[in-house]
Design an enzyme around this catalytic site. Structure first.
Site, mmCIF file in Angstrom:
data_model
loop_
_atom_site.group_PDB
_atom_site.id
_atom_site.type_symbol
_atom_site.label_atom_id
_atom_site.label_comp_id
_atom_site.label_asym_id
_atom_site.label_seq_id
_atom_site.Cartn_x
_atom_site.Cartn_y
_atom_site.Cartn_z
ATOM 1 N N MET A 12 0.824 -1.203 0.000
ATOM 2 C CA MET A 12 0.000 0.000 0.000
ATOM 3 C C MET A 12 0.858 1.253 0.000
ATOM 4 S SD MET A 12 -2.838 -1.496 -0.022
ATOM 5 C CE MET A 12 -3.959 -0.113 0.094
ATOM 6 N N LYS A 13 2.035 1.131 0.587
ATOM 7 C CA LYS A 13 2.922 2.298 0.664
ATOM 8 C C LYS A 13 3.977 2.268 -0.437
ATOM 9 C CE LYS A 13 3.296 1.346 5.209
ATOM 10 N NZ LYS A 13 4.058 1.308 6.450
ATOM 11 N N TRP A 25 17.579 -1.736 7.552
ATOM 12 C CA TRP A 25 18.595 -1.270 8.490
ATOM 13 C C TRP A 25 18.318 -1.719 9.926
ATOM 14 C CZ3 TRP A 25 17.289 4.028 6.088
ATOM 15 C CH2 TRP A 25 16.023 4.469 6.509
ATOM 16 N N ARG A 71 20.037 3.269 12.260
ATOM 17 C CA ARG A 71 19.896 4.665 12.674
ATOM 18 C C ARG A 71 19.989 4.802 14.193
ATOM 19 N NH1 ARG A 71 15.440 7.392 9.161
ATOM 20 N NH2 ARG A 71 13.984 5.943 10.129
ATOM 21 N N CYS A 125 14.262 -6.384 4.918
ATOM 22 C CA CYS A 125 13.006 -6.194 5.656
ATOM 23 C C CYS A 125 12.306 -5.061 4.931
ATOM 24 C CB CYS A 125 13.272 -5.903 7.126
ATOM 25 S SG CYS A 125 14.553 -4.676 7.439
ATOM 26 N N ARG A 161 15.931 -5.049 11.162
ATOM 27 C CA ARG A 161 15.901 -6.511 11.208
ATOM 28 C C ARG A 161 16.960 -7.127 10.303
ATOM 29 N NH1 ARG A 161 9.427 -6.377 10.638
ATOM 30 N NH2 ARG A 161 9.977 -4.336 9.822
#
Lengths: 664, 600
Positions: free
Chosen positions: B289-290, B378, B416, B374, B380
């Site tokens: 969806m994204k 960055w 991050r 994933c 999992r």
């Protein structure tokens, strides 16, 4: 030639499959049934590493045999053992399966003591050696070590003929001021006549740990002699104005007992006592708790939630904690407050024994040594006064309601302590496992009979052997490499924490026969190997030093240290029935005795094994992958150590320093 | 200036209370009862008569000192001095508790390292004067207050330079890259291809840089599949990336498909490629969806897609929050295990380890190359690649190797840290915060439990890394990517590895045996996993280990080393003597002496 080729075989069934409990693996082999053992021998497959793998199960260890309904591959037979081994056979023909099943049922249940293995077990010792084995435990000397008799405590002969209390031993220690009428009167007021007697004496504070059974107080009954008896115990200790009375039961249970004319001490009737319930559940709760625990942990595929929730709802670790809590309370009362404590439950032989023995272990570093552990684990506070023991462990075909894991619990409590105090115990986990193994094996006389009287009648000392002699002769295998006597000196009294996360599932006990559950690398083994190397270095040192002295004078060969005289075991080993191979669970740390036999039998195999492990350039897999898509080698580090050892010149290495796979 | 263990309630008179993992450190701490300032550490405020409500021993009255690096509390209330030494970086949130009318003001400090602290002092008479905890807030959240993180001021010089530990080219070289199938590309030299990737990347030989750019357009944040590790024998590889931008319409990319084919072709041993998507399949589908998604097996010939069911950063944050509730400060006796279960923490650990094991098994046993991703690749992904590399390659199990692994898979590939930890930022509700790295260290600890002799480092090493993850004393875990770090961090801050590598003996596992080619396949069965009590419950004084067992290990090893030395000496002497007497007798007498091997 193997042992089972000599002895009388009841049955021999070919083409039997042995399934692994936690994986899809299975092995083929032959099943043998002898008078004492059930033996499974893996047939030689092309997989050389596991060829000839044997499973020996003593009939006494078998708790239940279950024949499941026929499947396409054969007839399944599930055998559960008291040492937590579960074997799952699939026998091709139903007829064979039925034969095995019915023969086992017949063989399993000895109807009298004389049929127990201990009466036929013969490690080829002469009478003197056997006698020495039994003399390892001398209760009189043990009390002397504690400083008893003394000005306040004396030996009484009131139970000389087991008249006052049938389930008590002959020699009992009571306060000097407790006269015979008081003792006899008190015993009449106590369930099964088990009046208060001394079980441990804390010399430093002159505080005593006594044990008894519940009083027959009902709702209002009193007994002046019993009150004087407690008074006498209290008065024997000048350090404290009062005596703790510890009822190890939950209050509810004690109240229920009142309706049956039993119950607990009324603080109003006894002067200067402080009464305390500690809430350890009864044997029936413990039995079903263990049942639940085994059900949970025996489940093959288990989610993390099911596991944790199941572990908790079994209540097993909570019960263990309750026992340790009680022992901690006892220890604090005695060592910190300097007060004497009287411990009882209902009959005073289960919970009372656990708490007294564990308390003694916390208070006295001597009991944390291999030699000393025999005392709390046996006669002093546990067996001779404990009674009904055979029933608890189900040695004879008794009432299943009376079977309970009291002793397993005690050993587990000790293990939990060793986890918290790695330096405080001379023995390793392996020692506890061995004791557990033999409590059920009925191979030694120590754990037979219910009380001293019955044991004298059975003439156990004359007719059977003592486990402690065996364990002492194997002492090196049972040592804890972390043990530090200096630590014990600095911390004579242990104060364990009983927060819930300190109680862990004892995998090595309950999964000791499930290979896939074993640790990949064991610290114990690593450290033992380290120590072994040090010892070897020492012997090399000696050899070198003596060689330097002799250099040029004596030929090379004689510079070796003289071989030590063969030990009893080595002598007996060659004649007697070999101890059951590979029932030796968990891969005994470094089992010196085992090793020699293995050498002879498996020399060829090991060459192969060595080849897979020793090369440094080859990638070695440790542990098994999730998919188990390839043949794995369980690369125990030790294996690699030893494959190195094979390359060594064996000349200097004497038998005494024998390590697995060394050719001497 | 010694660095004190940053997160330690030290009670100098009672050695039995000291934690094993901090054993060495604690001894040092116990020598001093005064605050020892670090270079450039300055006292900002002091307050007398402050009460610290210790959840284990009760209220203690004492003095609080706040510096630009730490909070230091000292109480002489009891027989022994009680001290609390807390780097401000650990503080996640400071809240004023209680109403204004009360005579006392009370402050709660919520910490990132699984504990909360509560203090109180009298209402200020001079209303203009700030409470010491308001001063603390300024220095605990320097980023929010326009101040500098202390790591930029701390100027300690160590004998070792930790910034030199990792060099991408030499690490690839160690793995044998470049080779006939893999090359080093400079396409990301200025972080133009992907600003969250390192500048040095290893890619298949036959894909030119131009094509890489087109692949980057199809991967979230431009994080194309690149090499993490190559098997020394089979040439099977572990590669990592982000999700493909498939979207609801099932977009395809010829270049991406060709690229994955090239990764497969680089390994001659297998005609298959495994794509491990760390997410649960539902989450992966929802990402469509994204604009994201996962590789369809139709588009990628010979590829097999596997979902590893590991949950996202929000689930993990919630899990650790629950765990903290369960373990701090008090543990409920009767429901310990079911409470632990309700946190799902161990379940997450299990899934991560199981995923890494499947990857390692495919590469080692299946000789098949794998692609791991994933969503962004960055979080999992970093957990999975680094854990599987730890299983596959014994180099990463050494202290330096582990540092390289962290520098490579976590730091250079843009985990991050700044966002996940929130260094110096007061916004404690930030949805980007998550204990992904802590989970990874927990997994490593689980491995060390199962293979106690396979790792060169000890528990204390892992705890130290986690402590300095928050402390903001070192520059190592600052910023979000190599690009952000590159400019200033190595020049202006000290590396955690400088500190660690300058006193290796504290972090060395005495049981370590260096087996260069051992592959570890851990048991990920729940019976083998346990809560890392030594980290999560270390604040509880009842959690004290009863004995410093490490000391015993060391004694044993020292004894052995000494014996070995003696043996060597004597052997030399025997050899000399026999050489001199060799003329008299034939044969080689030294052969009769058993050489004692050095294993550890």
């Amino acid at each position: 030639q193997k042992y089972y080729h000599y002895v009388h075989l009841f049955l021999q069934v070919e083409q039997v499959r042995l399934l692994d409990r936690f994986s899809n693996k299975s092995v083929h082999g032959t099943l043998y049934l002898t008078a004492t053992h059930l033996i499974f021998v893996e047939s030689n497959s092309n997989n050389s590493a596991s060829a000839g793998h044997e499973v020996w199960i003593l009939h006494h260890h078998i708790a239940s045999v279950e024949k499941l309904s026929l499947t396409t591959s054969g007839c399944p037979l599930v055998i559960q053992c008291r040492n937590f081994r579960v074997v799952h056979f699939v026998i091709q023909r139903e007829r064979d399966c039925h034969d095995v099943y019915s023969s086992l049922l017949r063989l399993l249940r000895p109807v009298c003591y004389e049929e127990l293995y201990a009466f036929s077990y013969n490690p080829k010792q002469n009478d003197q050696q056997r006698e020495e084995g039994w003399q390892l435990i001398d209760l009189g000397a043990e009390f002397e070590r504690m400083g008893v008799p003394c000005d306040q405590w004396q030996l009484t002969d009131v139970n000389r003929d087991y008249k006052v209390c049938e389930t008590y031993p002959r020699d009992l220690y009571v306060p000097v001021t407790a006269s015979k009428p008081i003792i006899v009167g008190s015993s009449k007021f106590r369930s099964k006549g088990r009046f208060p007697v001394l079980t441990y004496f804390y010399q430093e504070k002159k505080a005593a740990v006594c044990r008894c059974s519940q009083p027959l107080s009902g709702f209002s009954a009193r007994c002046l002699e019993d009150e004087s008896m407690l008074q006498a115990i209290s008065k024997a200790n000048h350090n404290s104005r009062f005596l703790y009375v510890m009822d190890t039961r939950p209050k509810l249970n004690a109240l229920a007992n009142r309706a049956a004319g039993k119950g607990y001490e009324n603080e109003d009737n006894y002067s200067n006592i402080r009464f305390q319930f500690v809430g350890i559940e009864n044997i029936h709760v413990m039995r079903s708790s263990l049942q639940k625990l085994l059900e949970v942990t025996g489940t093959r595929s288990l989610s993390m939630s099911d596991y944790l929730v199941g572990l908790e709802s079994s209540g097993w670790l909570r019960h263990i904690k309750a026992i340790v809590d009680a022992a901690v309370f006892l220890t604090r009362a005695v060592t910190v407050e300097g007060a004497s404590v009287l411990v009882h439950c209902s009959d005073g032989w289960d919970r009372t024994a656990q708490v007294c023995a564990l308390g003694a272990l916390l208070m006295d570093p001597y009991y944390r040594t291999i030699k000393g552990f025999m005392v709390p684990a046996t006669d002093a506070s546990y067996y001779s006064i404990r009674g009904l023991y055979a029933l608890r462990c189900d040695q004879l075909d008794g009432d299943p309601k009376e079977v309970s894991p009291i002793f397993t619990q005690f050993l587990e409590c000790v293990w939990q302590l060793t986890e918290q105090f790695p330096q405080a115990f001379e023995f390793s986990e392996w020692f506890l496992l061995q004791i557990h193994e033999h409590v059920h094996s009925c191979q030694y006389g120590n754990f037979l009979g219910n009380n001293q009287r019955q044991r004298e009648e059975l003439q156990l000392r004359e007719r059977t052997h003592s486990l402690w002699a065996f364990l002492m002769s194997e002492k090196r295998n049972h040592l804890n490499p972390f043990y530090s006597p200096a630590y014990s000196e600095a911390h004579p009294v242990l104060e364990p924490s009983t927060l819930p996360y300190h109680f862990k599932f004892w995998r090595s006990m309950y999964h000791q026969f499930d290979r896939s559950m074993h640790p990949r690398q064991s610290i114990l083994k690593t450290i033992l190997t380290l120590k072994e190397n040090s010892r070897k270095a020492e012997s090399t040192l000696q050899a070198l030093e003596s060689r330097l002295q002799q250099l040029g004078v004596v030929p090379v060969a004689t510079s070796d240290p003289p071989a030590p005289p063969p030990t009893r075991d080595q002598l007996s080993n060659s004649h007697s029935l070999p101890p059951r191979p590979d029932s030796l669970i968990l891969g005994a740390p470094i089992n010196h005795k085992e090793v020699q036999r293995h050498e002879e039998e498996d020399e060829q195999e090991e060459v192969g094994e060595e080849a897979t492990e020793s090369t440094d350039t080859e990638r070695t897999v440790e542990g098994s992958s999730g998919t188990e898509s390839r043949k794995q080698s369980y690369g125990e580090l030790e294996g690699t150590y030893n494959s190195d050892l094979v390359k060594e010149e064996p000349a200097v290495v004497s038998l005494e320093f024998g390590v697995a796979r060394m050719t001497c | 200036g010694e660095i004190s263990s940053p997160t330690q309630d030290t009670n100098p008179s009672d050695h039995s209370e000291l934690k094993m993992i901090c054993f060495q450190q604690a001894i040092r701490d116990s020598d001093k009862e005064e605050l020892q300032l670090l270079p450039n550490e300055t006292v900002q405020d002091m307050a007398q008569d402050v009460t610290y409500f210790c959840p284990f021993t009760g209220a203690l009255r004492g003095t609080v000192t706040v510096t630009n690096y730490r909070l230091f509390f000292k109480s002489m209330d009891r027989d022994s001095t009680f001290m609390l030494d807390l780097p401000l970086g650990v503080v996640s949130r400071v809240e004023r508790i209680g109403n204004a009318s009360s005579r006392d003001v009370s402050y709660g400090l919520v910490c990132k390292d699984v504990r909360n602290l509560r203090f109180a002092h009298k209402q200020m008479e001079d209303t203009l004067r700030k409470s010491i905890f308001e001063v603390l807030m300024k220095f605990a959240f320097p980023v929010s207050n326009g101040l500098q993180i202390f790591a930029f001021e701390y100027g300690q010089v160590f004998p070792e330079n930790g910034w030199k530990v990792y060099d991408a080219l030499s690490e690839y070289k160690r793995q044998g890259i470049p080779n006939e199938s893999w090359r080093i590309t400079k396409v990301n030299d200025h972080y133009e291809l992907c600003d969250t990737y390192p500048s040095t990347l290893a890619v298949p030989v036959n894909i030119p840089d131009e094509e890489l750019k087109r692949v980057a357009a199809f991967r979230a944040k431009g994080r194309i599949p690149v090499l993490s590790w190559i098997h020394p024998e089979s040439q099977a590889t572990v590669t990592r990336c982000s999700q493909p931008m498939v979207g609801v319409n099932g977009k395809r990319s010829k270049e991406d498909e060709k690229y994955l084919q090239a990764i497969m072709d680089a390994n001659a041993q297998s005609h298959k490629l495994f794509i491990f998507d760390a997410r649960p399949s539902v989450n992966a589908a929802a990402n469509k969806m994204k604009g994201g998604g996962y590789e369809s097996e139709d588009a990628y010939q010979n590829a097999e897609l596997v979902f590893l069911d590991i949950h996202n950063i929000h689930v993990m944050r919630e899990s650790l929050r629950k765990l903290k509730e369960v373990v701090y400060p008090n543990i409920e006796d009767s429901h310990w295990l079911s409470n632990l279960e309700s946190t799902h923490w161990l379940e997450h650990i299990k899934l991560i380890l199981a995923g890494a094991l499947r990857i390692a098994d495919k590469v080692e046993s299946g000789k098949t190359s794998v692609v791991v991703h994933c969503s962004d690749g960055w979080d999992r992904t970093a957990q999975l690649t680094s854990l599987s590399m730890l299983m596959l390659d014994s180099y990463y199990r050494t202290i330096r190797g582990f540092e390289v692994l962290l520098e490579k898979e976590w730091l250079s590939f843009g985990h991050r840290f700044q966002l996940r930890i929130g260094h110096g930022d007061k916004n404690h509700t930030d949805a980007d915060r998550s204990p992904v790295f802590i989970q990874f260290i927990d997994c490593v600890w689980q491995l060390t439990r199962q293979f106690p002799a396979a790792f060169e480092f000890n528990d204390y090493f892992l705890v130290t890394i986690l402590d300095h993850l928050y402390s903001c004393l070192f520059g190592t875990f600052l910023c979000n990517s190599e690009q952000q770090r590159l400019k200033e961090i190595p020049k202006r801050t000290v590396s955690l590895w400088s500190y660690i590598n300058s006193q290796l003996e504290d972090f060395t596992n005495p049981l370590y045996v260096n087996y260069s080619n051992h592959v570890l396949f851990p048991a990920v069965s729940l019976r083998h996993l346990e809560l890392w009590v030594g980290y999560y419950i270390r604040w509880n004084p009842r959690m004290r280990p009863q004995e410093p067992i490490h000391q015993r290990y060391k004694e044993l090893l020292a004894k052995r080393a000494e014996l070995q030395k003696r043996v060597d000496e004597l052997q030399r002497e025997v050899a000399n003597r026999s050489a001199s007497s060799a003329s008299e007798r034939p044969g080689s007498p030294t052969r009769s002496i058993t050489p004692v091997q050095t294993f550890v």
